[in-house]
Design a protein around this motif. Structure first.
Motif, PDB file in Angstrom:
ATOM      1  N   SER A 160       0.887  -1.354  -0.325  1.00 16.45           N
ATOM      2  CA  SER A 160      -0.218   0.340   0.210  1.00 16.45           C
ATOM      3  C   SER A 160       1.086   1.333   0.329  1.00 16.45           C
ATOM      4  O   SER A 160       1.903   1.698   0.451  1.00 16.45           O
ATOM      5  N   PHE A 161      -0.111   2.596  -0.032  1.00 16.22           N
ATOM      6  CA  PHE A 161       1.370   3.702  -0.608  1.00 16.22           C
ATOM      7  C   PHE A 161       0.164   4.490   0.356  1.00 16.22           C
ATOM      8  O   PHE A 161      -1.141   4.924  -0.785  1.00 16.22           O
ATOM      9  N   THR A 162       0.544   5.555   1.200  1.00 12.87           N
ATOM     10  CA  THR A 162      -0.263   6.259   1.877  1.00 12.87           C
ATOM     11  C   THR A 162       0.098   8.119   2.170  1.00 12.87           C
ATOM     12  O   THR A 162       1.714   7.826   1.593  1.00 12.87           O
ATOM     13  N   ALA A 163      -0.293   8.403   1.452  1.00 13.16           N
ATOM     14  CA  ALA A 163       0.696  10.019   1.745  1.00 13.16           C
ATOM     15  C   ALA A 163      -1.351  11.021   1.608  1.00 13.16           C
ATOM     16  O   ALA A 163      -2.640  10.587   1.828  1.00 13.16           O
ATOM     17  N   GLY A 179       3.584  14.255   2.178  1.00 14.46           N
ATOM     18  CA  GLY A 179       2.997  15.074   3.322  1.00 14.46           C
ATOM     19  C   GLY A 179       2.519  12.899   4.287  1.00 14.46           C
ATOM     20  O   GLY A 179       1.990  12.409   3.798  1.00 14.46           O
ATOM     21  N   ASN A 180       3.648  12.823   5.278  1.00 13.39           N
ATOM     22  CA  ASN A 180       3.293  11.728   5.720  1.00 13.39           C
ATOM     23  C   ASN A 180       3.525  10.132   4.822  1.00 13.39           C
ATOM     24  O   ASN A 180       2.695   9.128   4.925  1.00 13.39           O
ATOM     25  N   ALA A 181       3.859  10.767   3.577  1.00 16.01           N
ATOM     26  CA  ALA A 181       4.507   9.745   2.752  1.00 16.01           C
ATOM     27  C   ALA A 181       4.744   7.970   3.098  1.00 16.01           C
ATOM     28  O   ALA A 181       5.719   7.849   4.078  1.00 16.01           O
ATOM     29  N   TYR A 182       3.961   7.160   3.153  1.00 16.65           N
ATOM     30  CA  TYR A 182       4.245   5.573   3.914  1.00 16.65           C
ATOM     31  C   TYR A 182       4.538   4.652   2.720  1.00 16.65           C
ATOM     32  O   TYR A 182       2.630   4.729   2.122  1.00 16.65           O
ATOM     33  N   ILE A 183       5.487   3.991   1.943  1.00 16.11           N
ATOM     34  CA  ILE A 183       4.982   2.763   1.617  1.00 16.11           C
ATOM     35  C   ILE A 183       5.753   1.511   2.420  1.00 16.11           C
ATOM     36  O   ILE A 183       6.217   1.452   2.812  1.00 16.11           O
TER      37      ILE A 183
END
Lengths: 253, 178
Positions: A160-163, A179-183
């Motif tokens: 998943s990829f969240t931002a 902003g708070n990018a998260y893979i």
């Protein structure tokens, strides 16, 4: 610039899989239905409990059990307002839209122009094994550009990829999260993040994490102000300017 | 005394006879029931009725046979062929097996399966079509279908205004465009 190569064995986290994860953002716009896109089949159909239609102005209002079809794309909702001449309108009330293999649910879809489409309220788009969840999505079909102002989470079978904010250019295979990018990719035991994440599919699958960037695979962790990961078959990583490598167990402390 | 008795008896007989005569002659006649006079009706064959707005004919309907109620001024007709003249110059030609026209409201009701077609290739089908004079609108009810080039609209009821440019479809509304 201090450079670290091959810190991670990213060969298994191949380009195609990450690309599919990130490009899932693009599906939202297109799933948010082919009404804004050109379609060889231009026929359209509207069903509802009640419809008012002015053939001179093109203004159309449908209420109650609305079903709208344009070409191969369909949408259902409680109410629809649409102008057949300008292609501007909206569908509200539990919208469910389908375009070929894409499926979208949300509270409202606004067709702001022939090429601009806006979906809001519990937006959930899926295409095969890919999905997107977020509050709002805007899609520009002429530019093949999708923007998610309030961010969201893209999920595939690979991760998943969240931002907080996301945008993508489908033609260029280019996507960005701010902003708070998260893979995260559980199957590959990989995580990465930073203030921003930017993906360039046409540049060997380059993923650039900037601002408190970090990445972990297995027991290896890399931190940097800027971390570049090449998601090609070999899988390499570059970090600059300050790189700090530590076992994952230490990083967690 | 005998004579007096005779006079008395004679007087009683006369009075009795008078009472009998009065009773018989003054029997009231039985009250007659109210009889509604039959409303005069006028029957016509091959009649044409029309409605004008100023000097302009809005519609005219030719009927095979018609009957006008002189009291209500309502015309009932059979096998009608009508023409509705639209503002844009198009003419809607309509046929229906039966119908009514009210001289009071100026409304027309066509029933029994109505078919209509305009000079610009718009068609209308419905079980019943009403012309509402005050709104200048047509209300098609019962399996109503309006077709225009590249567009079909259907529903339980279609209300058409402004030369069929303004359509309001109620109940199972369905619009298709090519």
């Amino acid at each position: 610039m201090k450079r670290v190569r091959e810190m991670f064995s990213l060969s298994s986290l191949n380009k195609k899989k990450i690309a599919s994860l990130i490009s899932c953002a693009m599906l939202v716009g297109t799933a948010a239905i082919g009404f804004a896109a050109n379609d060889a089949d231009n026929s359209s159909e509207l069903r509802a409990d009640e419809v008012t239609y002015n053939t001179k102005t093109g203004d159309m209002t449908a209420t109650g059990n609305v079903f709208l079809r344009k070409g191969k794309s369909t949408a259902t909702g409680a109410r629809a307002v649409y102008n057949t001449k300008t292609s501007i309108g909206m569908i509200t009330g539990g919208v469910v839209a389908d375009s070929e293999k894409m499926h979208l649910t949300c509270d409202e879809v606004h067709m702001l122009s022939q090429t601009e489409l806006f979906a809001q309220g519990n937006v959930h788009a899926t295409k095969e094994d890919q999905s997107f969840v977020g509050p709002v999505v805007t899609y520009y079909s002429d530019q093949e550009y999708v923007r998610m102002d309030q961010g969201g989470t893209i999920t595939t079978k690979d991760g998943s990829f969240t931002a907080d904010y996301m945008e993508g250019w489908t033609r260029d295979e280019h996507a960005k999260g701010v902003g708070n990018a998260y893979i995260v990719s559980p199957p590959k035991n990989f995580e990465g993040g930073g203030d921003e994440a930017e993906y360039f599919g046409k540049e060997n699958g380059k993923l650039v994490l900037t601002g408190n960037a970090w990445g972990i695979q297995d027991n290896n962790m890399l931190r940097s102000a800027r971390l570049t990961v090449f998601l090609n078959e070999q899988g390499t990583a570059e970090a600059a300017p300050s790189t700090e490598a530590a076992p994952a167990s230490e990083a967690a402390e | 005394m005998e004579n007096k008795t005779k006079y008395i008896i004679g007087a009683v007989v006369v009075i009795f006879a008078a009472v009998i005569a009065w009773t018989v002659l003054t029997v009231p006649e039985p009250q007659k029931e109210d009889v509604v006079p039959e409303t005069p009706k006028m029957e016509y064959e091959q009649n044409t009725i029309s409605e004008k707005k100023g000097n302009k004919v809005i519609w005219e309907i030719t009927t095979e046979s018609s009957e006008i109620d002189a009291k209500t001024q309502e015309t009932t007709f059979k096998n009608a062929t009508g023409k509705f003249y639209e503002e844009n110059g198009n003419v809607l030609t309509v046929t229906a097996p039966a119908g009514k026209y009210s001289a009071e409201t100026k409304n027309v009701v066509l029933t029994g399966g109505v078919d209509a077609k305009t000079t610009d290739n718009m068609t209308l089908k419905a079980d019943k079509v009403e012309w509402i004079a005050k709104d200048e609108s047509l209300i098609a009810t019962g399996s109503a279908v309006v077709t225009k080039p590249n567009m079909t609209a259907s529903g339980d009821q279609i209300i058409a205004k402004d030369d069929f440019t303004d359509l309001s479809i109620k109940g199972n509304a369905h619009v298709t465009r090519k």
